[in-house]
Scaffold this motif. Structure first.
Motif, PDB file in Angstrom:
ATOM      1  N   ASP A  69     -40.094 -22.269   5.177  1.00 58.59           N
ATOM      2  CA  ASP A  69     -40.607 -21.971   6.511  1.00 58.59           C
ATOM      3  C   ASP A  69     -39.776 -22.738   7.539  1.00 58.59           C
ATOM      4  N   GLY A  70     -40.120 -22.615   8.811  1.00 60.56           N
ATOM      5  CA  GLY A  70     -39.349 -23.258   9.874  1.00 60.56           C
ATOM      6  C   GLY A  70     -39.266 -24.764   9.737  1.00 60.56           C
ATOM      7  N   THR A  71     -40.350 -25.403   9.314  1.00 58.85           N
ATOM      8  CA  THR A  71     -40.366 -26.855   9.133  1.00 58.85           C
ATOM      9  C   THR A  71     -39.482 -27.254   7.957  1.00 58.85           C
ATOM     10  N   GLY A  72     -39.588 -26.519   6.857  1.00 59.37           N
ATOM     11  CA  GLY A  72     -38.741 -26.785   5.701  1.00 59.37           C
ATOM     12  C   GLY A  72     -37.267 -26.624   6.037  1.00 59.37           C
ATOM     13  N   PHE A  73     -36.963 -25.652   6.889  1.00 60.45           N
ATOM     14  CA  PHE A  73     -35.585 -25.422   7.321  1.00 60.45           C
ATOM     15  C   PHE A  73     -35.098 -26.599   8.167  1.00 60.45           C
ATOM     16  N   LYS A  74     -35.893 -26.977   9.151  1.00 54.54           N
ATOM     17  CA  LYS A  74     -35.519 -28.067  10.063  1.00 54.54           C
ATOM     18  C   LYS A  74     -35.321 -29.378   9.306  1.00 54.54           C
ATOM     19  N   ASN A  75     -36.223 -29.664   8.362  1.00 56.73           N
ATOM     20  CA  ASN A  75     -36.180 -30.930   7.628  1.00 56.73           C
ATOM     21  C   ASN A  75     -35.435 -30.851   6.304  1.00 56.73           C
ATOM     22  N   HIS A 109     -27.026 -30.949   0.079  1.00 53.94           N
ATOM     23  CA  HIS A 109     -26.257 -29.789   0.546  1.00 53.94           C
ATOM     24  C   HIS A 109     -26.794 -29.240   1.864  1.00 53.94           C
ATOM     25  N   CYS A 110     -28.101 -29.247   2.034  1.00 54.92           N
ATOM     26  CA  CYS A 110     -28.693 -28.756   3.278  1.00 54.92           C
ATOM     27  C   CYS A 110     -28.494 -29.775   4.403  1.00 54.92           C
ATOM     28  N   GLU A 111     -28.906 -31.031   4.174  1.00 50.77           N
ATOM     29  CA  GLU A 111     -28.851 -32.056   5.222  1.00 50.77           C
ATOM     30  C   GLU A 111     -27.428 -32.369   5.657  1.00 50.77           C
ATOM     31  N   SER A 112     -26.570 -32.686   4.716  1.00 49.44           N
ATOM     32  CA  SER A 112     -25.210 -33.130   5.039  1.00 49.44           C
ATOM     33  C   SER A 112     -24.203 -31.992   5.040  1.00 49.44           C
ATOM     34  N   GLY A 113     -24.442 -31.007   4.186  1.00 45.04           N
ATOM     35  CA  GLY A 113     -23.471 -29.925   4.048  1.00 45.04           C
ATOM     36  C   GLY A 113     -23.742 -28.713   4.913  1.00 45.04           C
ATOM     37  N   GLY A 114     -24.894 -28.700   5.602  1.00 42.86           N
ATOM     38  CA  GLY A 114     -25.210 -27.581   6.478  1.00 42.86           C
ATOM     39  C   GLY A 114     -25.482 -26.279   5.737  1.00 42.86           C
ATOM     40  N   GLN A 115     -25.862 -26.367   4.477  1.00 47.28           N
ATOM     41  CA  GLN A 115     -26.077 -25.169   3.675  1.00 47.28           C
ATOM     42  C   GLN A 115     -27.486 -24.649   3.902  1.00 47.28           C
ATOM     43  N   LYS A 116     -27.639 -23.964   5.039  1.00 42.56           N
ATOM     44  CA  LYS A 116     -28.917 -23.386   5.417  1.00 42.56           C
ATOM     45  C   LYS A 116     -28.689 -22.209   6.343  1.00 42.56           C
ATOM     46  N   LEU A 117     -29.561 -21.230   6.223  1.00 41.69           N
ATOM     47  CA  LEU A 117     -29.416 -19.982   6.968  1.00 41.69           C
ATOM     48  C   LEU A 117     -30.741 -19.605   7.606  1.00 41.69           C
ATOM     49  N   ALA A 118     -30.701 -19.311   8.904  1.00 40.00           N
ATOM     50  CA  ALA A 118     -31.871 -18.805   9.629  1.00 40.00           C
ATOM     51  C   ALA A 118     -31.494 -17.458  10.238  1.00 40.00           C
ATOM     52  N   ILE A 119     -32.357 -16.464  10.032  1.00 39.24           N
ATOM     53  CA  ILE A 119     -32.093 -15.140  10.593  1.00 39.24           C
ATOM     54  C   ILE A 119     -33.362 -14.574  11.203  1.00 39.24           C
ATOM     55  N   ASN A 120     -33.199 -13.594  12.052  1.00 43.44           N
ATOM     56  CA  ASN A 120     -34.325 -12.849  12.593  1.00 43.44           C
ATOM     57  C   ASN A 120     -34.211 -11.412  12.076  1.00 43.44           C
ATOM     58  N   VAL A 121     -35.232 -10.950  11.389  1.00 45.13           N
ATOM     59  CA  VAL A 121     -35.230  -9.619  10.795  1.00 45.13           C
ATOM     60  C   VAL A 121     -35.980  -8.661  11.714  1.00 45.13           C
ATOM     61  N   LEU A 122     -35.317  -7.566  12.066  1.00 40.88           N
ATOM     62  CA  LEU A 122     -35.915  -6.535  12.901  1.00 40.88           C
ATOM     63  C   LEU A 122     -36.597  -5.494  12.027  1.00 40.88           C
ATOM     64  N   ALA A 123     -37.590  -4.824  12.588  1.00 39.07           N
ATOM     65  CA  ALA A 123     -38.213  -3.707  11.877  1.00 39.07           C
ATOM     66  C   ALA A 123     -37.147  -2.642  11.639  1.00 39.07           C
ATOM     67  N   ALA A 124     -37.304  -1.862  10.594  1.00 41.36           N
ATOM     68  CA  ALA A 124     -36.304  -0.847  10.247  1.00 41.36           C
ATOM     69  C   ALA A 124     -36.081   0.133  11.384  1.00 41.36           C
ATOM     70  N   ASP A 125     -37.122   0.440  12.143  1.00 43.41           N
ATOM     71  CA  ASP A 125     -36.990   1.429  13.214  1.00 43.41           C
ATOM     72  C   ASP A 125     -36.782   0.803  14.588  1.00 43.41           C
ATOM     73  N   GLN A 126     -36.702  -0.515  14.666  1.00 41.78           N
ATOM     74  CA  GLN A 126     -36.479  -1.199  15.929  1.00 41.78           C
ATOM     75  C   GLN A 126     -35.022  -1.067  16.308  1.00 41.78           C
ATOM     76  N   LYS A 127     -34.764  -0.737  17.568  1.00 37.26           N
ATOM     77  CA  LYS A 127     -33.394  -0.493  17.994  1.00 37.26           C
ATOM     78  C   LYS A 127     -32.897  -1.607  18.903  1.00 37.26           C
ATOM     79  N   SER A 128     -31.674  -2.040  18.648  1.00 31.72           N
ATOM     80  CA  SER A 128     -30.976  -2.882  19.608  1.00 31.72           C
ATOM     81  C   SER A 128     -30.121  -1.926  20.425  1.00 31.72           C
ATOM     82  N   ALA A 129     -29.464  -2.426  21.457  1.00 29.22           N
ATOM     83  CA  ALA A 129     -28.613  -1.561  22.283  1.00 29.22           C
ATOM     84  C   ALA A 129     -27.513  -0.924  21.448  1.00 29.22           C
ATOM     85  N   ALA A 130     -26.833  -1.712  20.614  1.00 31.05           N
ATOM     86  CA  ALA A 130     -25.735  -1.177  19.795  1.00 31.05           C
ATOM     87  C   ALA A 130     -26.261  -0.174  18.788  1.00 31.05           C
TER      88      ALA A 130
END
Length: 154
Positions: A69-75, A109-130
């Motif tokens: 979760d967000g806290t686990g990611f941050k810490n 690896h996460c703390e010192s190596g930066g091995q962490k990924l955060a993304i925002n997932v859109l709904a399948a039918d949600q449209k961005s401009a592109a």
């Protein structure tokens, strides 16, 4: 015969966009899932949607992947009740929209190596401009194909 073809085309019009628009994202591209890589920069120009897949590639035994979760990611803390993915070719299908967080739970690896990924997932039918432009192009081509097929068959 003509009505069967039109029916088949209409079915394809409904199914193909969903299948064709799903994307497989190789996390880190050629670098894979590793330390000392800027995953924030890697993700910033990508669009993640429900149905897309994240592929974490790394040497087995060297890294792993935890969904946190967000806290686990941050810490950089993996939950104790969450089993690590550790095959070296881990595939995660994005099943719901919203923020998603992933870390490596090996050593620092996460703390010192930066091995962490955060993304925002859109709904399948949600449209961005592109995506709206791409969807419009697909719809225009599909409509032209149906019109041509109907003209040809009549």
């Amino acid at each position: 015969m003509g009505s069967k073809l039109v029916s088949a085309i209409l079915i394809l019009v409904v199914i193909v966009p969903t299948v064709a628009l799903a994307t497989e994202h190789m996390v880190g591209d050629d670098s894979g899932w590793t330390i000392k890589f800027d995953y924030e920069k890697w993700a910033e120009d990508k669009e993640f949607r429900v149905g897309d897949k994240l592929v974490f590639k790394y040497p087995q035994g060297v890294h792993n992947v935890f969904k946190v979760d967000g806290t686990g990611f941050k810490n950089c803390v993996a939950p104790s009740d969450n089993e690590a993915l550790s095959t070296g070719n881990d595939v995660i299908t994005l099943a719901a929209p919203g923020k998603k967080w992933y870390i490596c739970g090996v050593g620092n690896h996460c703390e010192s190596g930066g091995q962490k990924l955060a993304i925002n997932v859109l709904a399948a039918d949600q449209k961005s401009a592109a995506n709206g432009i791409l969807t419009f192009g697909y719809q225009a081509i599909t409509a032209a194909g149906i019109a041509f097929a109907m003209w040809f068959l009549v």
